[in-house]
Scaffold this motif. Structure first.
Motif, PDB file in Angstrom:
ATOM      1  N   UNK A 117       0.821  -1.212   0.000  1.00 59.43           N
ATOM      2  CA  UNK A 117       0.000   0.000   0.000  1.00 59.43           C
ATOM      3  C   UNK A 117       0.856   1.263   0.000  1.00 59.43           C
ATOM      4  N   UNK A 118       2.141   1.116   0.223  1.00 58.40           N
ATOM      5  CA  UNK A 118       3.035   2.277   0.177  1.00 58.40           C
ATOM      6  C   UNK A 118       3.350   2.691  -1.263  1.00 58.40           C
ATOM      7  N   UNK A 119       2.920   1.885  -2.233  1.00 62.06           N
ATOM      8  CA  UNK A 119       3.269   2.124  -3.626  1.00 62.06           C
ATOM      9  C   UNK A 119       2.065   2.550  -4.450  1.00 62.06           C
ATOM     10  N   UNK A 120       2.329   3.360  -5.445  1.00 66.27           N
ATOM     11  CA  UNK A 120       1.326   3.647  -6.480  1.00 66.27           C
ATOM     12  C   UNK A 120       2.036   3.639  -7.831  1.00 66.27           C
ATOM     13  N   UNK A 121       1.350   3.186  -8.847  1.00 66.35           N
ATOM     14  CA  UNK A 121       1.947   3.168 -10.178  1.00 66.35           C
ATOM     15  C   UNK A 121       2.117   4.585 -10.725  1.00 66.35           C
ATOM     16  N   UNK A 122       1.309   5.523 -10.242  1.00 62.69           N
ATOM     17  CA  UNK A 122       1.439   6.908 -10.678  1.00 62.69           C
ATOM     18  C   UNK A 122       2.769   7.504 -10.248  1.00 62.69           C
TER      19      UNK A 122
ATOM     20  N   UNK B 217       5.506   5.860  -9.600  1.00 59.60           N
ATOM     21  CA  UNK B 217       6.579   5.184 -10.332  1.00 59.60           C
ATOM     22  C   UNK B 217       6.725   5.776 -11.737  1.00 59.60           C
ATOM     23  N   UNK B 218       5.610   6.174 -12.351  1.00 61.10           N
ATOM     24  CA  UNK B 218       5.653   6.744 -13.698  1.00 61.10           C
ATOM     25  C   UNK B 218       6.429   8.056 -13.746  1.00 61.10           C
ATOM     26  N   UNK B 219       6.542   8.725 -12.603  1.00 61.54           N
ATOM     27  CA  UNK B 219       7.227  10.015 -12.556  1.00 61.54           C
ATOM     28  C   UNK B 219       8.720   9.913 -12.857  1.00 61.54           C
ATOM     29  N   UNK B 220       9.320   8.764 -12.634  1.00 58.15           N
ATOM     30  CA  UNK B 220      10.756   8.629 -12.919  1.00 58.15           C
ATOM     31  C   UNK B 220      11.013   8.338 -14.395  1.00 58.15           C
TER      32      UNK B 220
ATOM     33  N   UNK C  65      25.076  18.080 -13.420  1.00 57.81           N
ATOM     34  CA  UNK C  65      24.159  17.010 -13.030  1.00 57.81           C
ATOM     35  C   UNK C  65      23.052  17.589 -12.162  1.00 57.81           C
ATOM     36  N   UNK C  66      21.815  17.205 -12.445  1.00 60.18           N
ATOM     37  CA  UNK C  66      20.697  17.718 -11.665  1.00 60.18           C
ATOM     38  C   UNK C  66      20.502  16.889 -10.403  1.00 60.18           C
ATOM     39  N   UNK C  67      19.880  17.492  -9.407  1.00 62.01           N
ATOM     40  CA  UNK C  67      19.596  16.776  -8.162  1.00 62.01           C
ATOM     41  C   UNK C  67      18.651  15.606  -8.402  1.00 62.01           C
ATOM     42  N   UNK C  68      17.682  15.807  -9.289  1.00 59.76           N
ATOM     43  CA  UNK C  68      16.719  14.740  -9.588  1.00 59.76           C
ATOM     44  C   UNK C  68      17.406  13.555 -10.259  1.00 59.76           C
ATOM     45  N   UNK C  69      18.339  13.842 -11.145  1.00 58.80           N
ATOM     46  CA  UNK C  69      19.104  12.797 -11.828  1.00 58.80           C
ATOM     47  C   UNK C  69      19.890  11.975 -10.804  1.00 58.80           C
ATOM     48  N   UNK C  70      20.535  12.677  -9.880  1.00 61.70           N
ATOM     49  CA  UNK C  70      21.306  11.972  -8.855  1.00 61.70           C
ATOM     50  C   UNK C  70      20.380  11.221  -7.902  1.00 61.70           C
ATOM     51  N   UNK C  71      19.168  11.728  -7.715  1.00 60.58           N
ATOM     52  CA  UNK C  71      18.195  11.054  -6.857  1.00 60.58           C
ATOM     53  C   UNK C  71      17.834   9.676  -7.383  1.00 60.58           C
ATOM     54  N   UNK C  72      17.717   9.546  -8.703  1.00 58.59           N
ATOM     55  CA  UNK C  72      17.436   8.234  -9.295  1.00 58.59           C
ATOM     56  C   UNK C  72      18.591   7.278  -9.030  1.00 58.59           C
TER      57      UNK C  72
ATOM     58  N   UNK D 180      14.586  10.011  -5.523  1.00 63.19           N
ATOM     59  CA  UNK D 180      15.249   8.864  -4.895  1.00 63.19           C
ATOM     60  C   UNK D 180      14.212   7.901  -4.322  1.00 63.19           C
ATOM     61  N   UNK D 181      13.221   8.435  -3.636  1.00 65.70           N
ATOM     62  CA  UNK D 181      12.193   7.599  -3.014  1.00 65.70           C
ATOM     63  C   UNK D 181      11.342   6.909  -4.083  1.00 65.70           C
ATOM     64  N   UNK D 182      10.982   7.635  -5.135  1.00 65.71           N
ATOM     65  CA  UNK D 182      10.184   7.035  -6.204  1.00 65.71           C
ATOM     66  C   UNK D 182      10.963   5.899  -6.875  1.00 65.71           C
ATOM     67  N   UNK D 183      12.244   6.151  -7.158  1.00 66.59           N
ATOM     68  CA  UNK D 183      13.085   5.116  -7.760  1.00 66.59           C
ATOM     69  C   UNK D 183      13.195   3.907  -6.847  1.00 66.59           C
ATOM     70  N   UNK D 184      13.319   4.162  -5.564  1.00 62.84           N
ATOM     71  CA  UNK D 184      13.415   3.075  -4.592  1.00 62.84           C
ATOM     72  C   UNK D 184      12.112   2.284  -4.528  1.00 62.84           C
ATOM     73  N   UNK D 185      10.990   2.987  -4.591  1.00 63.03           N
ATOM     74  CA  UNK D 185       9.696   2.305  -4.543  1.00 63.03           C
ATOM     75  C   UNK D 185       9.501   1.388  -5.747  1.00 63.03           C
ATOM     76  N   UNK D 186      10.073   1.775  -6.887  1.00 60.52           N
ATOM     77  CA  UNK D 186      10.002   0.892  -8.049  1.00 60.52           C
ATOM     78  C   UNK D 186      10.778  -0.390  -7.785  1.00 60.52           C
ATOM     79  N   UNK D 187      11.934  -0.279  -7.141  1.00 60.58           N
ATOM     80  CA  UNK D 187      12.690  -1.479  -6.776  1.00 60.58           C
ATOM     81  C   UNK D 187      11.881  -2.351  -5.819  1.00 60.58           C
ATOM     82  N   UNK D 188      11.165  -1.702  -4.910  1.00 61.53           N
ATOM     83  CA  UNK D 188      10.310  -2.454  -3.988  1.00 61.53           C
ATOM     84  C   UNK D 188       9.241  -3.215  -4.768  1.00 61.53           C
ATOM     85  N   UNK D 189       8.666  -2.574  -5.775  1.00 61.76           N
ATOM     86  CA  UNK D 189       7.620  -3.214  -6.573  1.00 61.76           C
ATOM     87  C   UNK D 189       8.156  -4.447  -7.309  1.00 61.76           C
TER      88      UNK D 189
END
Length: 339
Positions: A80-85, A87-90, A184-191, A218-227
């Motif tokens: 329930x901590x995940x949403x596909x929406x 994940x699509x943001x990355x 390098x952007x912060x968002x890029x490094x976050x992934x 970073x959190x969104x990318x991590x949540x995809x790994x969780x999925x």
């Protein structure tokens, strides 16, 4: 079922979970990025190797229930901590990076663990799942699929904690160096952070040390790994079933039905039909259940297992840690350059 015999062990696991949660909320501990489930297994180890042997006759049934049935329920609710929406943001680049990181890290761990360090298959699988997917949660979910000794789980979790904690401090310094030499952007490094650091809490800590955009991606990318945990468990189960053919001591594998529940919870949350307050309650309940399971795991693990395992699992964890930093950077750069 005699409910009374479960009460002492469940109560002890819950008590340790509550104490772990209180410790995890201390500001200094939060800064270190240590989650309640990590603290719970430490408390469980301390109690399990001191006073618990005197209590085990009364508590073992409830403790086994906590690290078994309660654990599987916690993994289901974890979805329930995940949403596909989110994940699509990355973007598809972030999705491809995460898939490549999970597959390459796990396969490298298997090869190094078995061929170079000559560790047993169960230990290597647990270490590989924790390093490649989502830390302690992946380790205990994998244990529910392969049904191995709790000591091996504890060792795998310890490796995730040690090197994931190191990553929390190394990555911000790494970013500071890169940012002064490259655009390098912060968002890029976050992934990059989310695709390579072990635990969710460690990802949050490392991202927060850089910027808000960094921690968000970073959190969104991590949540995809969780999925990816759910398909990983199905593939792992199929692999082990195939490779036990002709073995005189065939192991009975548990079909990861809880992985289906995990995906269903993620799907349900993605529909945006659940009240936010209800989702928050489920997340809080899940954290308690996961923490209970980890406390129970610690209670049934013995220090002698670490002595018996020796330095090889730690060395394996170190080399995979180096791969996550260097190999992870190479994969991130290559994918973003190609797409």
């Amino acid at each position: 079922m005699q409910v009374k015999k479960y009460i002492p062990g469940i109560s002890l696991s819950l008590l340790l979970a509550m104490i772990a949660s209180l410790i995890a909320n201390i500001s200094y501990i939060k800064h270190l990025g240590l989650s309640s489930i990590v603290i719970a297994i430490i408390l469980g180890l301390l109690i399990g190797n001191s006073v618990y042997p005197k209590l085990s006759h009364y508590c073992y049934v409830g403790v086994d229930f906590s690290k078994g049935k309660i654990l599987r329920l916690a993994i289901i609710l974890f979805g329930i901590k995940l949403t596909f929406q989110d994940i699509a943001l990355v973007g598809y680049q972030g999705i491809l990076i995460d898939i490549l990181m999970v597959v390459s890290t796990f396969l490298l761990t298997m090869w190094m663990g078995i061929k170079l360090f000559h560790l047993d298959q169960d230990s290597v699988i647990l270490i590989g799942s924790g390093c490649s997917i989502c830390g302690a949660a992946a380790v205990i979910a994998t244990e529910s699929t392969i049904n191995t000794n709790p000591e091996k789980v504890t060792i795998a979790v310890a490796i995730v904690v040690i090197f994931g904690t190191l990553a929390m401090f190394i990555y911000p310094f790494f970013y500071a160096y890169i940012a002064t030499h490259f655009a390098i952007s912060d968002s890029y490094f976050g992934i990059y952070i989310g695709s390579t650091i072990h635990e969710v809490a460690q990802v949050v800590a490392a991202g927060n040390a850089i910027s808000e955009p960094a921690v968000e991606t970073a959190v969104i990318s991590k949540m995809l790994r969780v999925l990816l945990l759910a398909p990983f468990l199905f593939v792992l189960s199929a692999y082990l079933i195939k490779n036990q053919q002709g073995n005189s001591q065939k192991r009975k594998l548990v079909i990861p039905w809880f992985a289906i529940g995990f995906l269903l919870m993620a799907c349900l949350n993605s529909l945006n039909i659940l009240p936010k307050q209800f989702v928050s309650i489920i997340i809080m309940l899940d954290n308690i259940l996961l923490t209970m399971a980890m406390a129970a795991l610690g209670l049934t693990s013995h220090y002698s297992a670490f002595q018996k395992a020796g330095i090889k699992p730690l060395l394996l964890g170190f080399f995979i840690f180096v791969w996550l930093i260097i190999g992870g950077a190479a994969i991130n750069v290559a994918v973003n350059a190609a797409l």
